[in-house]
Design a protein around this motif. Structure first.
Motif, PDB file in Angstrom:
ATOM      1  N   LEU A 203      -6.940   5.586   6.899  1.00 22.84           N
ATOM      2  CA  LEU A 203      -6.690   6.917   7.456  1.00 22.84           C
ATOM      3  C   LEU A 203      -5.311   7.007   8.110  1.00 22.84           C
ATOM      4  N   ASP A 204      -4.829   5.891   8.646  1.00 23.64           N
ATOM      5  CA  ASP A 204      -3.499   5.851   9.269  1.00 23.64           C
ATOM      6  C   ASP A 204      -2.376   5.676   8.246  1.00 23.64           C
ATOM      7  N   GLY A 205      -2.721   5.495   6.975  1.00 26.01           N
ATOM      8  CA  GLY A 205      -1.714   5.348   5.925  1.00 26.01           C
ATOM      9  C   GLY A 205      -1.256   3.925   5.678  1.00 26.01           C
ATOM     10  N   ARG A 206      -1.842   2.950   6.364  1.00 28.39           N
ATOM     11  CA  ARG A 206      -1.415   1.551   6.190  1.00 28.39           C
ATOM     12  C   ARG A 206      -1.803   0.980   4.828  1.00 28.39           C
ATOM     13  N   LEU A 207      -2.758   1.607   4.154  1.00 30.54           N
ATOM     14  CA  LEU A 207      -3.190   1.130   2.840  1.00 30.54           C
ATOM     15  C   LEU A 207      -2.684   2.022   1.708  1.00 30.54           C
ATOM     16  N   ASP A 208      -1.759   2.887   2.025  1.00 28.40           N
ATOM     17  CA  ASP A 208      -1.189   3.774   1.019  1.00 28.40           C
ATOM     18  C   ASP A 208      -0.468   2.944  -0.046  1.00 28.40           C
ATOM     19  N   ALA A 209      -0.779   3.196  -1.308  1.00 29.73           N
ATOM     20  CA  ALA A 209      -0.207   2.408  -2.409  1.00 29.73           C
ATOM     21  C   ALA A 209       1.317   2.491  -2.434  1.00 29.73           C
ATOM     22  N   ASP A 210       1.869   3.666  -2.209  1.00 30.40           N
ATOM     23  CA  ASP A 210       3.336   3.799  -2.207  1.00 30.40           C
ATOM     24  C   ASP A 210       3.958   2.969  -1.090  1.00 30.40           C
TER      25      ASP A 210
ATOM     26  N   ARG B 120     -15.262  -4.982  10.234  1.00 33.55           N
ATOM     27  CA  ARG B 120     -14.181  -5.117   9.256  1.00 33.55           C
ATOM     28  C   ARG B 120     -14.014  -3.835   8.449  1.00 33.55           C
ATOM     29  N   LEU B 121     -15.113  -3.262   8.011  1.00 36.11           N
ATOM     30  CA  LEU B 121     -15.057  -2.021   7.245  1.00 36.11           C
ATOM     31  C   LEU B 121     -14.475  -0.887   8.085  1.00 36.11           C
ATOM     32  N   ALA B 122     -14.849  -0.819   9.349  1.00 35.47           N
ATOM     33  CA  ALA B 122     -14.297   0.207  10.244  1.00 35.47           C
ATOM     34  C   ALA B 122     -12.791   0.030  10.407  1.00 35.47           C
ATOM     35  N   ALA B 123     -12.339  -1.204  10.524  1.00 39.68           N
ATOM     36  CA  ALA B 123     -10.898  -1.465  10.670  1.00 39.68           C
ATOM     37  C   ALA B 123     -10.144  -1.066   9.405  1.00 39.68           C
ATOM     38  N   VAL B 124     -10.700  -1.374   8.257  1.00 38.33           N
ATOM     39  CA  VAL B 124     -10.051  -1.002   6.992  1.00 38.33           C
ATOM     40  C   VAL B 124     -10.034   0.517   6.846  1.00 38.33           C
TER      41      VAL B 124
END
Length: 113
Positions: free
Chosen positions: A17-24, A8-12
């Motif tokens: 790194l791919d920008g899927r969790l970027d706040a904007d 799970r941590l590796a997926a997050v």
């Protein structure tokens, strides 16, 4: 750390790194869409996704409607028996444009009482 948590941590990490969790990026769409995106991660349900979004993407005017302790706090502080998401939304209209932070304060006050 268990193997499941490592995956799970590796997926997050990969998603970050791919920008899927970027706040904007998370703030750009609707709250519902962002929560759905976050729930694609193994082990993240609606409650966790909502908190990640509100706190991690720094939303200041959204409500954590899935947080039972907040609903209990609103019920107690506003004398509403069995407060639900509709009650929370109605009460929180007066909190705009800082509903997220007011919700944090209500929950905190309730837990201390």
């Amino acid at each position: 750390m268990s193997e499941v948590k490592q995956r799970r941590l590796a997926a997050v990490t990969e998603a970050a790194l791919d920008g899927r969790l970027d706040a904007d990026r998370l703030r750009a769409g609707s709250v519902e869409d962002a929560i759905a995106d976050l729930q694609e991660f193994d082990g993240i349900g609606s409650f966790s996704a909502e908190l990640v979004l509100l706190r991690g993407a720094m939303l200041v005017d959204a409500l954590p409607i899935r947080e039972r302790r907040l609903l209990a706090g609103v019920g107690s502080l506003y004398d509403i028996a069995d407060a639900d998401a509709d009650d929370l939304a109605r009460v929180a209209e007066a909190w705009a444009p800082y509903r997220t932070w007011c919700a944090v304060l209500v929950r905190s006050a309730f837990e201390r009482s």
